[in-house]
Scaffold this active site. Sequence first.
Site, PDB file in Angstrom:
ATOM      1  N   PRO A  87       1.037  -1.315   0.027  1.00 25.75           N
ATOM      2  CG  PRO A  87      -0.349  -1.276   1.942  1.00 25.75           C
ATOM      3  CD  PRO A  87       0.647  -1.992   0.983  1.00 25.75           C
ATOM      4  CD  GLU A 114       0.655  -5.485  10.719  1.00 22.23           C
ATOM      5  OE1 GLU A 114       0.419  -4.432  10.400  1.00 22.23           O
ATOM      6  OE2 GLU A 114      -0.366  -6.492  10.742  1.00 22.23           O
ATOM      7  NE  ARG A 152      -9.115  -5.986 -19.758  1.00 21.59           N
ATOM      8  CZ  ARG A 152      -9.404  -5.105 -20.473  1.00 21.59           C
ATOM      9  NH1 ARG A 152      -8.623  -3.745 -20.373  1.00 21.59           N
ATOM     10  NH2 ARG A 152     -10.657  -4.785 -21.086  1.00 21.59           N
ATOM     11  CG  ASP A 167     -10.768  -1.109 -21.847  1.00 23.22           C
ATOM     12  OD1 ASP A 167     -11.966  -1.898 -22.300  1.00 23.22           O
ATOM     13  OD2 ASP A 167      -9.761  -1.873 -21.732  1.00 23.22           O
TER      14      ASP A 167
HETATM   15 CL1  6GU Z   1      -0.170  -3.807  -3.455  1.00 19.03          CL
HETATM   16  N1  6GU Z   1      -0.961  -4.571  -0.708  1.00 19.03           N
HETATM   17  C1  6GU Z   1      -1.933  -4.414   0.398  1.00 19.03           C
HETATM   18  N2  6GU Z   1      -1.305  -5.285   1.426  1.00 19.03           N
HETATM   19  N3  6GU Z   1      -2.723  -3.507   0.422  1.00 19.03           N
HETATM   20  C2  6GU Z   1      -2.776  -2.688  -0.629  1.00 19.03           C
HETATM   21  C3  6GU Z   1      -2.205  -2.963  -1.614  1.00 19.03           C
HETATM   22  C4  6GU Z   1      -1.126  -3.803  -1.860  1.00 19.03           C
HETATM   23  N4  6GU Z   1      -2.805  -1.883  -2.620  1.00 19.03           N
HETATM   24  C5  6GU Z   1      -3.433  -1.324  -2.129  1.00 19.03           C
HETATM   25  N5  6GU Z   1      -3.729  -1.830  -0.771  1.00 19.03           N
END
Ligand code: 6GU
Length: 229
Positions: A87, A114, A152, A167
């Site tokens: 994230p 984590e 895709r 798209d």
């Molecule tokens: Cl790539 N991993 C995780 N654990 N949470 C996320 C993410 C990735 N992208 C957005 N949230």
Amino acid sequence: MQAGVITIFPEIFSTITRFGTIRKAIESNLFEFKSFDIRDYASDRRRTVDARPYGGGPGMILMPEPLAACIDYAKQSVGGPVIFLTPRGERFDQKMAEELAQVPKFTLVCGRYEGIDERIIKTRVDQEVSIGDYVISGGEFAALVLLDAVVRLLPGVLGNKESAHQDSFSNGMLEGPHYTRPEKFEGLDVPRVLLSGNHQEIKKWRHQQALDWTRKRRPDLEGNYNQYR
Ligand code: 6GU
């Protein structure tokens, strides 16, 4: 294209080889997929891959040694850049999907718990990618999203060559509405212009619909229009 995925849950990825677009790409030899199980690179009998964080705090961290050994093996087997799904990474979007579709080989690292030991990022990760501003429990579903978006786009994967160009996001806008048979459904008519046979008018109408919809739903996209065409 060849993609490797490093994970403690390789079974999650068995679905992608069985359904839809990615299955078709694999069957047509346009895409090859390999998963690597981090536990296979653990050194103890219990196949330990995680440990408590130094300094304290909640959760478990993927230890550097098994992950390093797994990445090194995957790099030999697949090669290309190593992308860590997290994230805190750079936000994945259609532009990044189009760029990755040009990369013949890459390896995705799925974090769990984590996180992973920072020294792995320093020594082995080329790019950190996030699929959006929310948290999921691990990188596996993010890897599936990324792979679907990229595969895709490979030439020959989608049936109609045009379909990826139409798209949402491919021209920086959201898509407008679609209609099919019947002409009347529960009292609702198909817009007349779509039945007119006037292709220029249809094109204009669709463009206007896409514009209106994008301005209403995603005003932040204004200024991106046609950026990718
Ligand atoms: Cl790539 N991993 C995780 N654990 N949470 C996320 C993410 C990735 N992208 C957005 N949230």
